[in-house]
Design a protein around this motif. Structure first.
Motif, PDB file in Angstrom:
ATOM      1  N   GLY A 417      -6.388   6.107  -9.346  1.00 56.61           N
ATOM      2  CA  GLY A 417      -6.024   4.864 -10.014  1.00 56.61           C
ATOM      3  C   GLY A 417      -4.531   4.583 -10.003  1.00 56.61           C
ATOM      4  N   ASP A 418      -3.729   5.568  -9.567  1.00 56.52           N
ATOM      5  CA  ASP A 418      -2.285   5.331  -9.455  1.00 56.52           C
ATOM      6  C   ASP A 418      -2.000   4.380  -8.302  1.00 56.52           C
ATOM      7  N   LEU A 419      -0.821   3.756  -8.368  1.00 56.10           N
ATOM      8  CA  LEU A 419      -0.403   2.901  -7.260  1.00 56.10           C
ATOM      9  C   LEU A 419       0.462   3.702  -6.291  1.00 56.10           C
ATOM     10  N   ASP A 420       0.616   3.143  -5.104  1.00 56.63           N
ATOM     11  CA  ASP A 420       1.207   3.860  -3.983  1.00 56.63           C
ATOM     12  C   ASP A 420       2.742   3.796  -3.966  1.00 56.63           C
ATOM     13  N   TYR A 421       3.350   2.891  -4.731  1.00 54.65           N
ATOM     14  CA  TYR A 421       4.816   2.872  -4.879  1.00 54.65           C
ATOM     15  C   TYR A 421       5.142   3.164  -6.340  1.00 54.65           C
ATOM     16  N   PRO A 422       6.270   3.789  -6.594  1.00 60.52           N
ATOM     17  CA  PRO A 422       6.681   4.000  -7.988  1.00 60.52           C
ATOM     18  C   PRO A 422       7.051   2.678  -8.669  1.00 60.52           C
ATOM     19  N   ASP A 423       7.028   2.675  -9.982  1.00 59.16           N
ATOM     20  CA  ASP A 423       7.317   1.450 -10.740  1.00 59.16           C
ATOM     21  C   ASP A 423       8.685   0.855 -10.403  1.00 59.16           C
ATOM     22  N   GLU A 424       9.697   1.721 -10.163  1.00 61.07           N
ATOM     23  CA  GLU A 424      11.045   1.178  -9.856  1.00 61.07           C
ATOM     24  C   GLU A 424      10.998   0.292  -8.634  1.00 61.07           C
ATOM     25  N   VAL A 425      10.101   0.611  -7.703  1.00 65.66           N
ATOM     26  CA  VAL A 425       9.998  -0.190  -6.483  1.00 65.66           C
ATOM     27  C   VAL A 425       9.200  -1.473  -6.764  1.00 65.66           C
ATOM     28  N   LEU A 426       8.068  -1.327  -7.436  1.00 62.46           N
ATOM     29  CA  LEU A 426       7.211  -2.490  -7.723  1.00 62.46           C
ATOM     30  C   LEU A 426       7.976  -3.544  -8.522  1.00 62.46           C
ATOM     31  N   ARG A 427       8.844  -3.078  -9.401  1.00 57.71           N
ATOM     32  CA  ARG A 427       9.611  -3.970 -10.264  1.00 57.71           C
ATOM     33  C   ARG A 427      10.512  -4.905  -9.451  1.00 57.71           C
ATOM     34  N   GLU A 428      10.888  -4.473  -8.274  1.00 54.18           N
ATOM     35  CA  GLU A 428      11.798  -5.252  -7.437  1.00 54.18           C
ATOM     36  C   GLU A 428      11.098  -6.408  -6.710  1.00 54.18           C
ATOM     37  N   LEU A 429       9.768  -6.433  -6.767  1.00 53.79           N
ATOM     38  CA  LEU A 429       9.021  -7.418  -5.976  1.00 53.79           C
ATOM     39  C   LEU A 429       8.656  -8.636  -6.830  1.00 53.79           C
ATOM     40  N   ASP A 430       8.362  -9.747  -6.154  1.00 49.49           N
ATOM     41  CA  ASP A 430       7.962 -10.953  -6.886  1.00 49.49           C
ATOM     42  C   ASP A 430       6.551 -10.829  -7.445  1.00 49.49           C
ATOM     43  N   TYR A 431       5.716 -10.061  -6.739  1.00 45.93           N
ATOM     44  CA  TYR A 431       4.349  -9.855  -7.224  1.00 45.93           C
ATOM     45  C   TYR A 431       3.747  -8.654  -6.513  1.00 45.93           C
ATOM     46  N   VAL A 432       2.647  -8.166  -7.053  1.00 46.31           N
ATOM     47  CA  VAL A 432       1.982  -6.995  -6.484  1.00 46.31           C
ATOM     48  C   VAL A 432       0.480  -7.263  -6.354  1.00 46.31           C
ATOM     49  N   ILE A 433      -0.022  -7.048  -5.139  1.00 43.73           N
ATOM     50  CA  ILE A 433      -1.470  -7.060  -4.906  1.00 43.73           C
ATOM     51  C   ILE A 433      -1.922  -5.609  -4.886  1.00 43.73           C
ATOM     52  N   ALA A 434      -3.012  -5.296  -5.544  1.00 48.82           N
ATOM     53  CA  ALA A 434      -3.543  -3.935  -5.483  1.00 48.82           C
ATOM     54  C   ALA A 434      -4.903  -3.969  -4.805  1.00 48.82           C
ATOM     55  N   SER A 435      -5.169  -2.954  -3.982  1.00 53.76           N
ATOM     56  CA  SER A 435      -6.492  -2.928  -3.343  1.00 53.76           C
ATOM     57  C   SER A 435      -6.919  -1.523  -2.953  1.00 53.76           C
ATOM     58  N   VAL A 436      -8.223  -1.385  -2.792  1.00 57.11           N
ATOM     59  CA  VAL A 436      -8.838  -0.103  -2.423  1.00 57.11           C
ATOM     60  C   VAL A 436      -9.108  -0.105  -0.914  1.00 57.11           C
ATOM     61  N   HIS A 437      -8.581   0.888  -0.213  1.00 56.29           N
ATOM     62  CA  HIS A 437      -8.873   1.031   1.222  1.00 56.29           C
ATOM     63  C   HIS A 437      -9.334   2.451   1.555  1.00 56.29           C
ATOM     64  N   SER A 438      -9.627   3.248   0.547  1.00 56.04           N
ATOM     65  CA  SER A 438      -9.995   4.642   0.821  1.00 56.04           C
ATOM     66  C   SER A 438     -10.975   5.109  -0.246  1.00 56.04           C
ATOM     67  N   ARG A 439     -11.640   6.238   0.036  1.00 57.94           N
ATOM     68  CA  ARG A 439     -12.576   6.819  -0.936  1.00 57.94           C
ATOM     69  C   ARG A 439     -13.515   5.753  -1.521  1.00 57.94           C
ATOM     70  N   PHE A 440     -14.324   5.175  -0.628  1.00 60.43           N
ATOM     71  CA  PHE A 440     -15.193   4.070  -1.035  1.00 60.43           C
ATOM     72  C   PHE A 440     -16.435   4.535  -1.798  1.00 60.43           C
ATOM     73  N   ASN A 441     -16.719   5.831  -1.741  1.00 58.84           N
ATOM     74  CA  ASN A 441     -18.044   6.299  -2.168  1.00 58.84           C
ATOM     75  C   ASN A 441     -18.174   6.727  -3.634  1.00 58.84           C
ATOM     76  N   MET A 442     -17.184   6.394  -4.459  1.00 57.39           N
ATOM     77  CA  MET A 442     -17.266   6.847  -5.852  1.00 57.39           C
ATOM     78  C   MET A 442     -18.428   6.201  -6.608  1.00 57.39           C
ATOM     79  N   GLN A 443     -18.898   6.894  -7.634  1.00 55.41           N
ATOM     80  CA  GLN A 443     -19.917   6.320  -8.522  1.00 55.41           C
ATOM     81  C   GLN A 443     -19.300   5.182  -9.338  1.00 55.41           C
ATOM     82  N   ILE A 444     -20.172   4.336  -9.885  1.00 55.70           N
ATOM     83  CA  ILE A 444     -19.685   3.093 -10.490  1.00 55.70           C
ATOM     84  C   ILE A 444     -18.701   3.337 -11.649  1.00 55.70           C
ATOM     85  N   ALA A 445     -18.941   4.329 -12.495  1.00 58.22           N
ATOM     86  CA  ALA A 445     -18.057   4.542 -13.649  1.00 58.22           C
ATOM     87  C   ALA A 445     -16.663   4.942 -13.191  1.00 58.22           C
ATOM     88  N   GLU A 446     -16.624   5.886 -12.256  1.00 62.36           N
ATOM     89  CA  GLU A 446     -15.341   6.396 -11.773  1.00 62.36           C
ATOM     90  C   GLU A 446     -14.582   5.299 -11.017  1.00 62.36           C
TER      91      GLU A 446
END
Ligand code: DGT
Ligand code: CA
Ligand code: CA
Ligand code: ZN
Length: 568
Positions: A417-446
């Protein structure tokens, strides 16, 4: 440029070598293919100047094969591999969850030659004998086979819509047509269509039928009558045509647009009012009281006009009777696009090219969102490069007039659930899109917890393609959309309708649910080249299927309101 074409050939060689069980070569081919796909230089120019082998990732052997292909259109190694490996084994690669290693193993160890054979073997549990195969894997393969069989029956809208437009243009160009349109599920903008339906009006019906049946890519004429025709196209797609007179244009279009459920419901309403509704018109006794336009048809039944994308009998008829239909957004309402890749990650065109193309579409703003650093297969961007990009965009904005460029990122949601850049970096951007591209097979709760962590992250503004499915290719992840939408609403995180026709994620009904839970949406193309920006229309169609109005969709808002939303 033929770069993509050559890359596809190299990928194919890699897959076939993998099926054979070769050890290191497949990855060398894949690496080279990836380099070629992303290269800005023209592969033919490089090959002609003997410069190909200087490029890191492309070795001596692959340089030779590339030159051979560019010159002859063939590669001897590939031809030999194709002779060695049965076509049916290669087709197994289309099954989600089956890769070249599995295909090779079942072929060599069990003598299975095609998808049908594989299905039978799974049902008889013969795969359990193979090393590394359990019941779970068997079940997954079986699901994949069923998914593929289902998918093959329907055509994705990304193929169907341009094709239908071309067909309308062809017929209009060679017969005296007063009016012609595609209808059916395509006009309702469904993600996939079973067949293509057309309606035309003309005083010379036979000429229209003749023009339709003699299109160059018609493989077979199934029916060719005075007022209707059915053909099969070279691609295997079926197309139906009906020709009516002018007075029935609206009622005909209404009838053949469907959906069937919508039509059945409408007909019972007509009957209750003592009227008869058919493709020829709305009748009171012998008298036709409506039929020339769709608007007349709906009005004559005592309700508001219903847009095609809403005609699924999902409450739209009741809403139309009570005069409370939404004012659906249109292409003209779209003022920008926030999900755009450039050559800094896996896009095919440069920052300047993407910006110019967005501006040429008449947008007021565009957001640039390349992949974040851990997504290596898509050349994720390092922190240094991202900060350089920020300065570049700052400079361009100085001279771009009213047109605004925003810098974002498409940031990986890691498995925890962590993001791939640290907060100091994200803070510098106008906006952030988050998305899942890995480990697709988790159960619904996780998986829901993982995605919610991103939705609730202070710097995240957009959750991209929430289900990460691919139309006909990959099943969606398991996700509790209601909870995601509720928390997104609370947090001010927008949920994306990804307009890329292979995705269309969220779907219309899912977007409608998200809106009901209070969430805002955003329609993004996920462009990887300038041409992809035009995919916006598929996203708008999907949003209309979700009953969305301009106020529900962030990129229908003026720049000031967007800024405010992004800086919450
Ligand atoms: P598809 O092709 O499976 O993606 O879906 P559609 O909706 O294009 O269905 P299709 O091609 O079978 O028929 C086109 C339209 O014609 C359909 O949306 C509504 C109309 N239609 C077809 N069959 C019937 C029917 O039995 N009753 C009524 N009221 N309308 C029908
Ligand atoms: Ca159809
Ligand atoms: Ca049809
Ligand atoms: Zn993307």
């Amino acid at each position: 440029m033929r770069n993509k074409e050559v890359a596809a050939v190299l990928y194919m060689i890699a897959d076939l070598l993998d099926i054979k069980g070769e050890k290191f070569k497949p990855n060398a081919y894949r690496r080279a293919a990836r380099v070629m796909e992303m290269m800005e230089e023209d592969i033919e120019v490089l090959a002609a100047g003997q410069k190909l082998k200087d490029i890191s990732g492309i070795g001596e052997a692959i340089t030779e094969k590339t030159a051979e292909y560019l010159k002859t259109g063939k590669v001897a190694v590939l031809e030999e591999l194709r002779k060695e490996i049965p076509q049916g084994v290669v087709e197994m690669l289309d099954i989600p969850g089956v890769g070249p290693k599995t295909a090779g193993l079942v072929w060599k160890e069990l003598g299975i030659m095609d998808v049908e054979g594989l299905k039978k073997a799974v049902q008889e549990h013969r795969l359990l004998k193979l090393k590394g195969f359990g019941e779970k894997k068997e079940a997954k393969i079986l699901r994949g086979i069923e998914f593929l069989a289902e998918a093959k029956k329907r055509t994705p809208i990304g193929i169907a819509l341009p094709l239908a437009e071309e067909m309308v243009a062809l017929v209009k160009g060679s017969a005296p047509v007063i009016n012609m349109s595609y209808a059916g599920s395509l006009r309702r903008m469904r993600e996939t269509v079973g067949d293509l339906d057309f309606l035309a009006v003309s005083s010379k019906r036979e000429e229209v039928v003749r023009a339709f049946t003699s299109m160059p890519f018609v493989r077979e004429i199934v029916v060719a009558g005075d007022t209707k025709a059915t053909v099969i196209l070279d691609s295997g797609i079926q197309a139906d045509l009906r020709v009516l007179d002018e007075g029935s244009w609206g009622s005909g279009l209404q009838y053949f647009t469907g959906s069937k459920d919508h039509n059945v419901h409408l007909r019972t309403i007509a009957q209750r009012q003592g009227l008869k509704l058919s493709e020829y018109g709305v009748f009171r006794g012998e008298e036709r009281i409506a039929g020339a336009t769709e608007e007349d048809v709906y009005r004559s039944l005592g309700m508001q006009y219903i847009e095609p994308e809403m005609r699924e009998d999902a409450g739209e008829i009741e809403a139309a009777q009570e005069g409370r239909l939404p004012r659906l957004l249109t292409m003209a309402d779209v003022l920008g696009d926030f999900h755009v890749h450039t050559s800094l990650s896996d896009g095919g065109d440069t920052l300047e090219e993407m910006i110019d193309a967005a501006r040429a579409r008449g947008y007021a703003y565009v957001g640039i969102s390349d992949h974040s650093m851990s997504l290596k297969v898509a050349r994720g961007v390092s922190v240094d490069d991202l900060m350089k990009r920020r300065d570049e965009i700052r400079n361009i904005n100085q001279t771009s007039g009213d047109f605004r460029i925003l810098l974002g990122t498409e940031c990986e949601i890691l498995a925890n659930g962590d993001l791939d850049y640290p907060d100091e970096v994200l803070r510098e951007l106008d906006y952030v899109i988050a998305s899942v591209h890995s480990r697709f097979n988790m159960q619904i709760a996780e998986m829901t917890d993982r995605v919610l962590a991103a939705v609730n992250h202070p710097y995240v503004n957009i959750l991209a393609h929430p289900f990460t499915g691919m139309v006909q290719r990959r099943e969606p992840i398991q996700l509790d959309l209601e909870r995601v939408a509720e928390e997104a609403a609370e947090r001010g995180t927008a949920l994306e309708i990804n307009a890329f026709p292979d995705r269309l994620d969220l779907s219309g009904p899912q977007a409608r649910l998200a809106k009901e839970k209070g969430a805002k949406l955003v329609i993004d193309t996920d462009s990887h080249s300038v041409d992809h920006l035009a995919f916006m229309r598929f996203g708008v169609g999907t949003a209309r299927r979700g009953w969305l109005e301009p106020d529900d969709v962030v990129n229908c808002w003026p720049y000031e309101r967007v800024r405010e939303f992004l800086s919450r």
